[in-house]
Design a protein around this motif. Structure first.
Motif, PDB file in Angstrom:
ATOM      1  N   PRO A   1      32.974 -10.111 -90.862  1.00  0.00           N
ATOM      2  CA  PRO A   1      33.943 -10.419 -91.916  1.00  0.00           C
ATOM      3  C   PRO A   1      34.586 -11.795 -91.680  1.00  0.00           C
ATOM      4  O   PRO A   1      34.639 -12.273 -90.553  1.00  0.00           O
ATOM      5  N   GLY A   2      35.023 -12.398 -92.779  1.00  0.00           N
ATOM      6  CA  GLY A   2      35.773 -13.650 -92.647  1.00  0.00           C
ATOM      7  C   GLY A   2      34.924 -14.895 -92.796  1.00  0.00           C
ATOM      8  O   GLY A   2      35.463 -15.995 -92.846  1.00  0.00           O
ATOM      9  N   THR A   3      33.611 -14.755 -92.850  1.00  0.00           N
ATOM     10  CA  THR A   3      32.765 -15.940 -93.039  1.00  0.00           C
ATOM     11  C   THR A   3      32.129 -15.872 -94.430  1.00  0.00           C
ATOM     12  O   THR A   3      31.290 -15.002 -94.688  1.00  0.00           O
ATOM     13  N   PRO A   4      32.519 -16.776 -95.324  1.00  0.00           N
ATOM     14  CA  PRO A   4      31.909 -16.783 -96.648  1.00  0.00           C
ATOM     15  C   PRO A   4      30.409 -17.040 -96.554  1.00  0.00           C
ATOM     16  O   PRO A   4      29.932 -17.694 -95.618  1.00  0.00           O
ATOM     17  N   LEU A   5      29.692 -16.523 -97.527  1.00  0.00           N
ATOM     18  CA  LEU A   5      28.231 -16.617 -97.527  1.00  0.00           C
ATOM     19  C   LEU A   5      27.748 -17.518 -98.644  1.00  0.00           C
ATOM     20  O   LEU A   5      28.377 -17.617 -99.701  1.00  0.00           O
ATOM     21  N   MET A   6      26.621 -18.153 -98.410  1.00  0.00           N
ATOM     22  CA  MET A   6      25.983 -18.892 -99.496  1.00  0.00           C
ATOM     23  C   MET A   6      24.487 -18.632 -99.372  1.00  0.00           C
ATOM     24  O   MET A   6      23.939 -18.701 -98.270  1.00  0.00           O
ATOM     25  N   ILE A   7      23.854 -18.319-100.464  1.00  0.00           N
ATOM     26  CA  ILE A   7      22.396 -18.192-100.424  1.00  0.00           C
ATOM     27  C   ILE A   7      21.847 -19.612-100.452  1.00  0.00           C
ATOM     28  O   ILE A   7      21.963 -20.317-101.455  1.00  0.00           O
TER      29      ILE A   7
ATOM     30  N   ALA B   1      25.923  -7.484-105.065  1.00  0.00           N
ATOM     31  CA  ALA B   1      26.533  -7.607-103.726  1.00  0.00           C
ATOM     32  C   ALA B   1      27.986  -8.066-103.852  1.00  0.00           C
ATOM     33  O   ALA B   1      28.866  -7.583-103.128  1.00  0.00           O
ATOM     34  N   ILE B   2      28.229  -8.991-104.764  1.00  0.00           N
ATOM     35  CA  ILE B   2      29.608  -9.472-104.955  1.00  0.00           C
ATOM     36  C   ILE B   2      30.478  -8.304-105.440  1.00  0.00           C
ATOM     37  O   ILE B   2      31.585  -8.083-104.946  1.00  0.00           O
ATOM     38  N   GLU B   3      29.934  -7.523-106.371  1.00  0.00           N
ATOM     39  CA  GLU B   3      30.687  -6.340-106.846  1.00  0.00           C
ATOM     40  C   GLU B   3      30.965  -5.351-105.715  1.00  0.00           C
ATOM     41  O   GLU B   3      31.989  -4.680-105.697  1.00  0.00           O
ATOM     42  N   ARG B   4      30.021  -5.313-104.757  1.00  0.00           N
ATOM     43  CA  ARG B   4      30.193  -4.390-103.626  1.00  0.00           C
ATOM     44  C   ARG B   4      31.067  -5.000-102.526  1.00  0.00           C
ATOM     45  O   ARG B   4      31.221  -4.408-101.460  1.00  0.00           O
ATOM     46  N   GLY B   5      31.576  -6.200-102.772  1.00  0.00           N
ATOM     47  CA  GLY B   5      32.555  -6.765-101.834  1.00  0.00           C
ATOM     48  C   GLY B   5      32.069  -7.928-100.992  1.00  0.00           C
ATOM     49  O   GLY B   5      32.823  -8.438-100.149  1.00  0.00           O
TER      50      GLY B   5
ATOM     51  N   VAL C   1      30.268 -14.085-101.606  1.00  0.00           N
ATOM     52  CA  VAL C   1      29.160 -15.030-101.807  1.00  0.00           C
ATOM     53  C   VAL C   1      29.646 -16.178-102.686  1.00  0.00           C
ATOM     54  O   VAL C   1      30.129 -15.947-103.790  1.00  0.00           O
ATOM     55  N   ARG C   2      29.470 -17.387-102.181  1.00  0.00           N
ATOM     56  CA  ARG C   2      30.046 -18.560-102.862  1.00  0.00           C
ATOM     57  C   ARG C   2      29.047 -19.374-103.691  1.00  0.00           C
ATOM     58  O   ARG C   2      29.456 -20.246-104.447  1.00  0.00           O
ATOM     59  N   GLY C   3      27.740 -19.131-103.467  1.00  0.00           N
ATOM     60  CA  GLY C   3      26.799 -19.946-104.233  1.00  0.00           C
ATOM     61  C   GLY C   3      25.364 -19.506-104.021  1.00  0.00           C
ATOM     62  O   GLY C   3      25.078 -18.633-103.193  1.00  0.00           O
ATOM     63  N   TYR C   4      24.492 -20.128-104.800  1.00  0.00           N
ATOM     64  CA  TYR C   4      23.070 -19.755-104.782  1.00  0.00           C
ATOM     65  C   TYR C   4      22.235 -21.029-104.959  1.00  0.00           C
ATOM     66  O   TYR C   4      22.428 -21.778-105.921  1.00  0.00           O
ATOM     67  N   LEU C   5      21.334 -21.260-104.014  1.00  0.00           N
ATOM     68  CA  LEU C   5      20.439 -22.414-104.100  1.00  0.00           C
ATOM     69  C   LEU C   5      19.007 -21.910-104.170  1.00  0.00           C
ATOM     70  O   LEU C   5      18.570 -21.130-103.314  1.00  0.00           O
TER      71      LEU C   5
END
Ligand code: NCW
Length: 463
Positions: free
Chosen positions: A363-369, A404-408, A411-415
């Motif tokens: 927890p605590g680390t934002p994710l980016m695809i 996944a975002i709805e499940r909490g 996620v900040r972005g998608y590349l």
């Protein structure tokens, strides 16, 4: 009874992504740049590997690739037409420091300087990866990632690169998929440097992570505003979850695909079940006091590359897979799923579950695809490439990200991988991952149907 219109049944509901969600595409230096001997660039391990007969499909190499080194202005214009907000690219270490550890080659940095300016002029945020697999050959000649020094040289590369670009680049990634560098490069030998030595693979794993930590510190010292590392992660399922042996097999593979890369960076220690593998393969002494403190230097963003799920089972006599050194007794049965042109099974639930798991366990680390996409056998017909399978892949995986975002999951972005077709490592130019088709005979770029579709997704910030 309320009546339901047929189109309401057929059309999936509209999905919107959070405001400020970052959309873009990714590439890597050796896969697109070409200009392999220009402006002082020296060979990387991939130049060497692609010259060894039989290592790469039809002995293709990145000598010319997409000629992006000369065509970057046109390519940035294309990105702008596609509506990309972020462009993730990597710098070529052998351009910036041709002898790996020595002086900076200003002409190498000049290229990235021009590229960054061009991106910013087009309103596209650059995201720089320091190491996407093109280690200077001179460093491999001295042992490559099996050597501790290589980690310190990566930090020097970080300092030199941020000194030149840091005033304009906010987001930095140290490594792309160290799993591939260590285990495909030094264990299975499918990637450069093509070695098949499990001990070297575990030494490389630790030195890559140490290099990440040292480079992260150097980037922070150089003023990096957003620091990250990118891993190729997935959900690993036991074929029979009720069978303890299958569950152990899944745990082992999860350890080598996911946790060996995540725990040191985000928790400051190696997983207890993975450490014995360093011992077993004679690599434990490489882990020195203080290393984990360096490796766990705080980061701001975790880059997630997702392509396919994994399914495993325990089987007496199974030889395992060389890219998971230590996985004897583990078998990788067919998954019974549709596959992409890489023969990679398609299952977008693996992406949702991976993202949710990351947000829960770390927890605590934002994710980016930072990468997701698929290769297919694309055909250029006139001015058009119809690629409905790729659109379906993107659509399914974007819906999975949304879920996944709805499940909490944070996620900040998608590349998308990738902006354009390129040199697909051992597969050469045989596999096309691009949103944009590249005609390698003429270097003409043709946006595929998926590119048009993606532009609309970006415009709508949703599906
Ligand atoms: S081979 C590979 N790739 C492809 C490559 O073009 C890119 O440079 C890489 O970042 C596409 O994206 C990455 N990665 C190896 C992934 C293997 C899949 C492992 C899944 C675990 C079960």
């Amino acid at each position: 009874m309320t009546s339901v219109l047929p189109q309401e049944i057929a059309a999936p509901s509209r999905l919107s992504f959070p405001q400020g969600f970052r959309w873009g595409a990714a590439t890597a230096s050796y896969q697109i740049e070409g200009a392999a001997t220009e402006d002082g660039r020296m060979p990387s391990i991939w130049d060497t590997m692609s010259r060894e007969p039989g290592r790469v499909f039809r002995n293709h190499s990145g000598d010319v690739a997409c000629d992006h080194y000369h065509r970057y202005r046109d390519d940035v214009r294309l990105m702008s037409e596609l509506g990309l907000g972020t462009y993730r690219f990597s710098v070529a270490w052998p351009r910036i420091k041709p002898d790996g550890s020595g002086p900076v080659n200003p002409r190498g940095l000049d290229f990235y300087d021009r590229l960054v300016d061009e991106l910013l002029a087009n309103g596209i945020a650059p995201m720089v990866t320091l190491y996407h697999w093109d280690l200077p050959q001179v460093l491999e000649d001295r042992g490559g990632w099996t050597q501790r020094d290589t980690a310190y040289y990566l930090a020097d590369l970080a300092s030199a690169t941020i000194a030149r670009l840091g005033d304009r680049v906010a987001t930095w990634t140290t490594l792309n998929e160290p799993w591939c560098s260590a285990f495909l490069g030094y264990a299975s030998g499918d990637h450069a440097p093509g070695r098949r030595e499990p001990q070297a693979a575990y030494l490389a794993a630790h030195h890559l992570l140490l290099g990440h930590g040292l480079a992260a510190q150097a980037l922070r010292a150089g003023g990096a505003r957003e620091l990250s590392i990118t891993h190729v992660l997935t959900r690993v399922d036991a074929q029979n979850p009720h069978d303890a042996h299958d569950r152990d097999a899944a745990r082992l593979v999860d350890g080598l695909q996911n946790r060996i890369w995540l725990d040191p960076v985000l928790r400051g220690h190696y997983p207890a079940d993975v450490l014995p593998l360093f011992e077993r393969f004679g690599a434990a002494d490489a882990i020195r006091d203080g290393d984990l403190d360096i490796i766990s230097t705080p980061i701001d963003l975790l880059g997630v590359n997702y392509y396919q799920p994994a399914l495993v089972r325990a089987k007496v006599g199974a030889v395992g897979q060389a890219n998971y050194p230590g996985s004897e007794g583990v078998d990788f049965p067919p998954q019974g799923l549709p596959v992409t042109g890489m023969d990679w099974p398609i299952d977008a639930t693996g992406l949702s579950d991976t993202l949710v798991r990351l947000s829960r366990d770390y927890p605590g680390t934002p994710l980016m695809i930072t990468e997701n996409g698929s290769a297919y056998h694309d055909i250029l017909e006139g001015d058009r490439v119809a690629d409905p399978d790729r659109i379906a892949y993107f659509d399914g995986h974007l819906r999975a990200v949304h879920k996944a975002i709805e499940r909490g999951a944070d996620v900040r972005g998608y590349l998308a991988w990738s902006l354009m077709d390129n040199f697909e490592w051992a597969y050469g130019y045989d596999k096309r991952f691009g949103l944009v088709y590249v005609d390698y005979d003429t270097q003409r770029r043709v946006p595929k149907d998926s590119a048009r579709w993606y532009t609309q997704v970006i415009r709508d910030n949703g599906l």
